[in-house]
Design a protein around this motif. Structure first.
Motif, short mmCIF file in Angstrom:
data_model
loop_
_atom_site.label_atom_id
_atom_site.label_comp_id
_atom_site.label_asym_id
_atom_site.label_seq_id
_atom_site.Cartn_x
_atom_site.Cartn_y
_atom_site.Cartn_z
N LEU A 26 0.83 -1.20 0.00
CA LEU A 26 0.00 0.00 0.00
C LEU A 26 0.87 1.26 0.00
O LEU A 26 0.65 2.19 -0.79
CB LEU A 26 -0.93 -0.01 1.23
N GLY A 27 1.87 1.27 0.89
CA GLY A 27 2.74 2.44 1.00
C GLY A 27 3.42 2.77 -0.32
O GLY A 27 3.45 3.94 -0.75
N LYS A 28 3.96 1.76 -1.00
CA LYS A 28 4.64 1.99 -2.29
C LYS A 28 3.69 2.63 -3.29
O LYS A 28 4.04 3.52 -4.04
CB LYS A 28 5.13 0.65 -2.87
N SER A 29 2.49 2.12 -3.28
CA SER A 29 1.49 2.61 -4.22
C SER A 29 1.07 4.06 -3.90
O SER A 29 0.89 4.89 -4.80
CB SER A 29 0.29 1.66 -4.11
N VAL A 30 0.94 4.37 -2.61
CA VAL A 30 0.61 5.75 -2.20
C VAL A 30 1.72 6.69 -2.67
O VAL A 30 1.46 7.77 -3.21
CB VAL A 30 0.40 5.85 -0.67
N ILE A 31 2.97 6.28 -2.48
CA ILE A 31 4.10 7.14 -2.88
C ILE A 31 4.05 7.38 -4.39
O ILE A 31 4.22 8.51 -4.86
CB ILE A 31 5.44 6.50 -2.45
N LYS A 32 3.79 6.32 -5.14
CA LYS A 32 3.69 6.47 -6.61
C LYS A 32 2.65 7.54 -6.97
O LYS A 32 2.91 8.41 -7.80
CB LYS A 32 3.30 5.11 -7.23
N HIS A 33 1.50 7.49 -6.33
CA HIS A 33 0.42 8.44 -6.67
C HIS A 33 0.68 9.84 -6.12
O HIS A 33 0.37 10.83 -6.78
CB HIS A 33 -0.93 7.91 -6.15
N ILE A 34 1.28 9.93 -4.94
CA ILE A 34 1.46 11.26 -4.34
C ILE A 34 2.55 12.04 -5.09
O ILE A 34 2.50 13.27 -5.15
CB ILE A 34 1.73 11.14 -2.82
N LEU A 35 3.50 11.33 -5.68
CA LEU A 35 4.55 12.02 -6.43
C LEU A 35 4.00 12.69 -7.70
O LEU A 35 4.66 13.52 -8.29
CB LEU A 35 5.68 11.05 -6.79
N LYS A 36 2.78 12.31 -8.09
CA LYS A 36 2.14 12.99 -9.23
C LYS A 36 1.50 14.30 -8.77
O LYS A 36 1.08 15.11 -9.56
CB LYS A 36 1.04 12.11 -9.84
N LYS A 37 1.41 14.48 -7.43
CA LYS A 37 0.67 15.64 -6.90
C LYS A 37 1.54 16.63 -6.14
O LYS A 37 1.17 17.78 -5.98
CB LYS A 37 -0.43 15.14 -5.95
N THR A 38 2.66 16.17 -5.63
CA THR A 38 3.54 17.09 -4.89
C THR A 38 4.99 16.66 -5.10
O THR A 38 5.26 15.53 -5.53
CB THR A 38 3.15 17.12 -3.38
N LYS A 39 5.92 17.57 -4.80
CA LYS A 39 7.34 17.29 -5.04
C LYS A 39 7.89 16.30 -4.01
O LYS A 39 7.43 16.29 -2.86
CB LYS A 39 8.13 18.59 -4.95
N ALA A 40 8.92 15.56 -4.42
CA ALA A 40 9.54 14.58 -3.52
C ALA A 40 10.03 15.23 -2.24
O ALA A 40 10.01 14.62 -1.17
CB ALA A 40 10.69 13.88 -4.25
N GLU A 41 10.47 16.51 -2.33
CA GLU A 41 11.01 17.18 -1.13
C GLU A 41 9.94 17.37 -0.05
O GLU A 41 10.26 17.63 1.11
CB GLU A 41 11.64 18.52 -1.51
N ASN A 42 8.67 17.27 -0.43
CA ASN A 42 7.59 17.40 0.57
C ASN A 42 7.22 16.07 1.21
O ASN A 42 6.31 16.01 2.06
CB ASN A 42 6.33 18.00 -0.08
N ILE A 43 7.88 15.01 0.76
CA ILE A 43 7.53 13.67 1.23
C ILE A 43 8.63 13.08 2.11
O ILE A 43 9.80 13.15 1.76
CB ILE A 43 7.34 12.69 0.02
N ALA A 44 8.21 12.51 3.22
CA ALA A 44 9.12 11.71 4.04
C ALA A 44 8.49 10.33 4.20
O ALA A 44 7.27 10.18 4.02
CB ALA A 44 9.30 12.36 5.41
N VAL A 45 9.32 9.36 4.45
CA VAL A 45 8.77 8.01 4.66
C VAL A 45 9.40 7.41 5.91
O VAL A 45 10.50 7.79 6.31
CB VAL A 45 9.06 7.07 3.46
N LEU A 46 8.67 6.46 6.49
CA LEU A 46 9.20 5.71 7.64
C LEU A 46 9.52 4.30 7.15
O LEU A 46 8.65 3.64 6.57
CB LEU A 46 8.15 5.65 8.76
N VAL A 47 10.76 3.88 7.38
CA VAL A 47 11.13 2.50 7.04
C VAL A 47 11.75 1.85 8.27
O VAL A 47 12.37 2.54 9.09
CB VAL A 47 12.13 2.44 5.85
N ARG A 48 11.61 0.53 8.36
CA ARG A 48 12.23 -0.16 9.49
C ARG A 48 13.71 -0.44 9.20
O ARG A 48 14.52 -0.48 10.08
CB ARG A 48 11.53 -1.51 9.72
N ASN A 49 13.97 -0.66 7.91
CA ASN A 49 15.31 -1.05 7.49
C ASN A 49 15.79 -0.02 6.47
O ASN A 49 15.21 0.10 5.39
CB ASN A 49 15.17 -2.46 6.89
#
Ligand code: NAP
Length: 302
Positions: A26-49
């Protein structure tokens, strides 16, 4: 004077959004869609690894390390975040405590809005066949509402993407769908549709303190699904609905792990009870197109 007026658009561009569960489906898919709407610099992600975040980092996304089990790491990871897209944890064991950590850490650092992926239900009691899934979500929703942060609760119906798992890899060989769901129906909803909705909600205003039932516009029984697969493949697929006792016995004899048997039986019984047959047009209302139909999805699988 060098002072710029903040327009509605550049205000939303400055909003920093963090997506948890960024390495999952789900997260990967949300990132794919959100990058069509806002710049990568506005996005942060949480990863375990951290290594799993390398690809996202190379796209200019701010990769932060954290685990729902580690409160202090969450506090550090959520600093400077305005909106949090909180994907529910994937392990049943200890999930409630994990979610409490996420909500409290977001509150501690002043996150303004939490968009939370919950689960659709009608029966909220322990008698529900899916209370093992739903109970943690109900608790988390209460904590969010009590937190004082703005919340947006997305009550997801059952992923359409789970159908091949429920139906079985070898359905074309066995010619039968075997699930104790009777004639019950579910409005299976594609995870990709849910992701597109999330990207929309995270990049538009007006969703504060709202709850959305994220479900498709038509519900189907396993008999309908058997008929679709027959039509697509030209092979006759039947549907058999055993009693839950017989289902459990047959699955155990076939060597299916107990956890999966419980999961399959729980969702099937929920279907039989009508827990998942809620339909609406929320997907069309929010993103301007119809929900992906089960038939179209099955064509991509079979
Ligand atoms: P998924 O592919 O298993 O992804 C789960 C994500 O959550 C992964 O990124 C995982 O990180 C992360 N995660 C798990 N535990 C965590 C923890 N303790 N701390 C931080 N991150 C953690 O699941 P999905 O298909 O994307 O689904 C998303 C969520 O929806 C699931 O977690 C589950 O709660 C729920 N779900 C709903 C349905 C439905 O039918 N509506 C079906 C299945 C699941 P790693 O990569 O490090 O493992």
């Amino acid at each position: 004077m060098g002072i710029k007026l903040l327009t509605k658009q550049n205000r939303s561009e400055m909003t920093k959004i963090l997506i948890t569960g960024a390495t999952g489906n789900l997260g990967k898919s949300v990132i794919k869609h959100i990058l069509k709407k806002t710049k990568a610099e506005n996005i942060a992600v949480l990863v375990r690894n951290i290594e799993k975040g390398n690809d996202l980092k190379s796209q200019g996304i701010d990769v932060r390390v954290g685990d729902y089990t580690n409160y202090q790491l969450l506090v550090d990871a959520f600093k400077g975040i305005d909106k949090l897209y909180f994907i529910s944890g994937s392990e049943f064991e200890g999930r409630s405590e994990q979610h409490k950590n996420v909500v409290n850490a977001a509150k501690e650092v002043g996150v303004k809005q939490v968009v939370y992926t919950s689960f659709l239900r009608k029966d909220e009691t322990s008698a529900s066949p899916i209370s093992f899934v739903v109970a943690d979500h109900i608790e988390t929703e209460i904590w969010l509402k009590e937190s004082g942060m703005n919340y947006t609760i997305l009550k997801h119906n059952l992923y359409m993407d789970m159908l091949p798992l429920f139906i079985g890899d070898n359905v074309l060989e066995t010619g039968v769908i075997y699930q104790p769901a009777g004639n019950g129906k579910a409005a299976f909803t594609l995870r990709e549709d849910m992701a597109e909705i999330a990207a929309h909600l995270l990049t538009t205003e007006g969703h504060e303190n709202k709850e959305y039932d994220i479900t498709s516009d038509k519900a189907y029984s396993y008999r309908d699904i058997a008929a679709f697969i027959s039509g697509i493949t030209g092979k006759t697929i039947d549907y058999t609905s055993p009693s839950v006792e017989e289902f459990n016995r047959t699955m155990t004899e076939a060597g299916v792990p107990e956890m999966y048997i419980g999961l399959f039986a729980g969702f099937s019984l929920a279907m039989e009870k009508g827990e998942l047959d809620e339909t609406n047009s929320v997907i069309e209302q929010l993103i301007g197109r119809k929900a992906t139909s089960v038939e179209d999805y099955l064509k991509t699988v079979y």
